[in-house]
Design a protein around this motif. Sequence first.
Motif, mmCIF file in Angstrom:
data_model
loop_
_atom_site.group_PDB
_atom_site.id
_atom_site.type_symbol
_atom_site.label_atom_id
_atom_site.label_comp_id
_atom_site.label_asym_id
_atom_site.label_seq_id
_atom_site.Cartn_x
_atom_site.Cartn_y
_atom_site.Cartn_z
ATOM 1 N N ARG A 170 0.824 -1.203 0.000
ATOM 2 C CA ARG A 170 0.000 0.000 0.000
ATOM 3 C C ARG A 170 0.865 1.263 0.000
ATOM 4 O O ARG A 170 0.608 2.215 -0.740
ATOM 5 C CB ARG A 170 -0.911 -0.012 1.236
ATOM 6 C CG ARG A 170 -1.661 1.281 1.483
ATOM 7 C CD ARG A 170 -2.575 1.622 0.342
ATOM 8 N NE ARG A 170 -3.272 2.882 0.575
ATOM 9 C CZ ARG A 170 -3.957 3.545 -0.349
ATOM 10 N NH1 ARG A 170 -4.034 3.073 -1.590
ATOM 11 N NH2 ARG A 170 -4.563 4.677 -0.058
ATOM 12 N N GLU A 195 2.332 1.929 -3.405
ATOM 13 C CA GLU A 195 1.377 2.550 -4.314
ATOM 14 C C GLU A 195 1.336 4.068 -4.105
ATOM 15 O O GLU A 195 1.232 4.840 -5.063
ATOM 16 C CB GLU A 195 -0.014 1.953 -4.100
ATOM 17 C CG GLU A 195 -0.124 0.484 -4.520
ATOM 18 C CD GLU A 195 -1.490 -0.094 -4.182
ATOM 19 O OE1 GLU A 195 -2.305 0.656 -3.604
ATOM 20 O OE2 GLU A 195 -1.729 -1.272 -4.494
ATOM 21 N N GLN A 196 1.430 4.487 -2.858
ATOM 22 C CA GLN A 196 1.418 5.926 -2.586
ATOM 23 C C GLN A 196 2.702 6.595 -3.086
ATOM 24 O O GLN A 196 2.667 7.733 -3.561
ATOM 25 C CB GLN A 196 1.232 6.167 -1.093
ATOM 26 C CG GLN A 196 -0.132 5.739 -0.579
ATOM 27 C CD GLN A 196 -0.376 6.196 0.841
ATOM 28 O OE1 GLN A 196 0.527 6.678 1.510
ATOM 29 N NE2 GLN A 196 -1.606 6.030 1.309
ATOM 30 N N VAL A 232 4.376 5.639 -5.712
ATOM 31 C CA VAL A 232 4.200 5.747 -7.167
ATOM 32 C C VAL A 232 3.277 6.912 -7.507
ATOM 33 O O VAL A 232 3.510 7.662 -8.469
ATOM 34 C CB VAL A 232 3.648 4.423 -7.726
ATOM 35 C CG1 VAL A 232 3.299 4.571 -9.205
ATOM 36 C CG2 VAL A 232 4.662 3.303 -7.529
ATOM 37 N N MET A 233 2.229 7.083 -6.706
ATOM 38 C CA MET A 233 1.302 8.188 -6.946
ATOM 39 C C MET A 233 2.004 9.535 -6.757
ATOM 40 O O MET A 233 1.800 10.476 -7.525
ATOM 41 C CB MET A 233 0.114 8.073 -6.001
ATOM 42 C CG MET A 233 -0.922 9.182 -6.175
ATOM 43 S SD MET A 233 -2.162 9.179 -4.889
ATOM 44 C CE MET A 233 -1.171 9.665 -3.474
ATOM 45 N N LEU A 234 2.859 9.637 -5.722
ATOM 46 C CA LEU A 234 3.565 10.890 -5.487
ATOM 47 C C LEU A 234 4.563 11.203 -6.597
ATOM 48 O O LEU A 234 4.842 12.380 -6.882
ATOM 49 C CB LEU A 234 4.302 10.834 -4.135
ATOM 50 C CG LEU A 234 3.418 10.886 -2.885
ATOM 51 C CD1 LEU A 234 4.262 10.640 -1.635
ATOM 52 C CD2 LEU A 234 2.705 12.228 -2.773
ATOM 53 N N GLN A 235 5.099 10.171 -7.231
ATOM 54 C CA GLN A 235 6.058 10.399 -8.315
ATOM 55 C C GLN A 235 5.415 11.102 -9.508
ATOM 56 O O GLN A 235 6.108 11.744 -10.299
ATOM 57 C CB GLN A 235 6.666 9.068 -8.764
ATOM 58 C CG GLN A 235 7.629 8.466 -7.753
ATOM 59 C CD GLN A 235 8.111 7.091 -8.172
ATOM 60 O OE1 GLN A 235 7.536 6.471 -9.064
ATOM 61 N NE2 GLN A 235 9.166 6.610 -7.523
ATOM 62 N N ASP A 236 4.096 10.971 -9.635
ATOM 63 C CA ASP A 236 3.404 11.592 -10.773
ATOM 64 C C ASP A 236 2.950 13.014 -10.486
ATOM 65 O O ASP A 236 2.377 13.658 -11.364
ATOM 66 C CB ASP A 236 2.180 10.743 -11.150
ATOM 67 C CG ASP A 236 2.579 9.340 -11.590
ATOM 68 O OD1 ASP A 236 3.702 9.193 -12.106
ATOM 69 O OD2 ASP A 236 1.763 8.406 -11.410
ATOM 70 N N GLN A 237 3.195 13.516 -9.266
ATOM 71 C CA GLN A 237 2.723 14.847 -8.880
ATOM 72 C C GLN A 237 3.773 15.915 -9.184
ATOM 73 O O GLN A 237 4.139 16.718 -8.339
ATOM 74 C CB GLN A 237 2.358 14.870 -7.391
ATOM 75 C CG GLN A 237 1.342 13.836 -6.972
ATOM 76 C CD GLN A 237 0.018 13.990 -7.702
ATOM 77 O OE1 GLN A 237 -0.441 15.094 -7.939
ATOM 78 N NE2 GLN A 237 -0.590 12.858 -8.058
#
Length: 740
Positions: free
Chosen positions: A227, A230-231, A233-238
């Motif tokens: 989990r 996943e967060q 990876v999400m932060l890498q797109d910000q």
Amino acid sequence: MAETKANPFDMDSSNFDAEKYLERLLKDCSLKQIMDTEAAVVKDTQTLHSDMQTLVYENYNKFISATDTIRRMKDDFKQMETDVNLLMTKMQSITTFSEQITGTLQGTRSQLCRLSEKHSLLKRLQFLSTLPAKLKSLIEEQNYAQAVQDYLHAQKVFAQYGRQPSFDGIQRDCDAIMADLKEQLRNDFQRAGNTAQSLTEIGELLLQLDEKTSDLASEMLTCAGKRLHEQIVMLQDQTERDMLEFVDMGIDGFLNDLALVVTSYFDMFVAKHYEHERDDFQENALHELNVFLNQNIEKYLTLVQDRVESDIGYGDTQVMLRALDRLHRRLQAMRNICRGLEVQRNTVSIIISAAHQLCDAHAKNLKDHFADSLSAVRLSLVSAKSDAAAGLNLGDLISNLYVSMVEKIKGVLQDLLIFLRTDWSFNIKAEHKGALCVEGIRENLLIGFLRHIAKVMCGFGDASSSSPPNLLLVLSKTCLELEQQGVHILIALVDDLYEIDSENSATLTHETEICAEMRETAQALLDAYVRLQGTNISQMLRKSVETRDWLNCLEPRSVRAVMKRVVEELGSIETVVASLYEANTNAASGFRTTASSDSSRKTYFSNFASTSKPQYRSNWSNYTPSQLESSYVSNIHRLFSERVEIFTSVEFTKASIIMGIIKIGLKTLLECVRLRTFSKFGLQQIQVDAHYLQMNLWRFVSDENLVNFLLDEILGSAVQRCLESVLMEPNAVEIICERG
């Protein structure tokens, strides 16, 4: 301690005696003192009366309010007394009824207790009979916590009555239902996408359902790690968000979930003791939790560091530091929450790394700004119409170049000072690497840039560089200004702003080292300027000698044009140099006096009048033509003459610079003359040119004797290379030179 006797003369004392006080006052004091005392007593009395009236006015409302309150209290107490009497009457009635009931039920009390116990038992049995259906209903409603709680509550009854056939079936049904629930919870626990809160809740339910503790502990960290990944990876797109929003998202999402997982794991597996597990289970669980915590913090801080590196030089430094300060505070709070755990990495290392990178970025910007400033100076020099016009602007060019560099460096030092603000929660100077970073601002940024300036400027003075002469002069003067003022100002500023004790440090570069490098660069550039200008003069003189047929010359009637051009060129150079360097008028320095200017009106080969300062005397006028044909005399003269150094370092004065250029030009003319053969008229032309130079060069130099010596050498070489050594009459030479 014994009490002191009361003073009857003290007005503030209760034992004050007015008669005695008045008697003493009339006896000891003058009339003026008595009148002053009376005025003081009257003033104090009026003041006391005024204060008393003020106190009465201020407390009047309070007195009225207190009176009303007391009146109401009296009324309330009367009503309260009536209520208390009524309560006592009712309590007596209640006591009477209680005694009657106790007497009536005395014989049936034990029977009532038995009936109450049977009623409770029937309720429990009724709960058991409806338990399977209730469990199914709760599971369908996804109220798993209540289902587990009811099942565990029923286990106590099953433990007591489970051997009864009627209860055995109910227990099997409940066990089957809970086995399905346990399997469902295990699947939900392993499913991706669970939040940290749901993982914690499911883990606690599985523990209550006797799931194996060690397996559940390991599985919880594995699922939580998925989990958290996943967060990440999400932060890498910000990437489109600014630094503050990016850090807030990480704190609200990643770090909060990580803290929840860590605290829940600690409470479930480390803080509790499990009988059926090994003795070292808690120790191993704590170790695995520590590894899990540091691995995830390392991943997150690496992501933050990558983002910081991408923002350095482009984003707002203050916003970046606000974000890192907020992150640092959050990690500090996590350290306090995670008891017994060691968080190895912190944000200070990221901040120090950011400071290093920002220093590098500022250093690059400083170098680019310096290169642009040099390009602007070169463009200004190229666009100048003449050397004279350029000379008027050289001071402005130097001032602009110097001020722009110094102010740019000051601005950079002020920008980097934001890392040391006292309102941040971090202090990079408290860390060893941080202290080295602060010193690096001084050494790598400031000292490194100053050395870069010296190196780049020195490169313009290389022989292979085709730099214009005025550029060398501007750069030399700029280096000299830095050596005299700029270096001290900048180093004192950085030491003061960053509280660096450079005087007592063995590793930091001292101010004198940089000043010495700047002066060496200024000297090298000035020498290159003299060498380049001397070369330009030399080329004119060399071509004038090499392109002329000296054996077939006509009798000289004027000074050659090249000599006039040389004097004009030296005049232009003097104008440019004079705008930057003042002439040293100190006679002890060897500069000419007013009396020496008389030589311009004397023929070059006449005996000079004696003055207070010894003048160099031309030797060729004392010899006959037969003697001139021999080189013996000239060789004897050179043997006892002082050697003239041509390519030596010049001083930072106008006279020294011009003298260096003249020496190079005259030395070139001397060597060219030595390579040619002259006729009588060719020799006389050289004589006229030399006298013309002697008449005009004296005003440029500090040592007129040196110029005379070099001109004497030139004419002497021409005599030696002449086929018919006959010199022109001095009066004729003077007339030609004055006319030309």
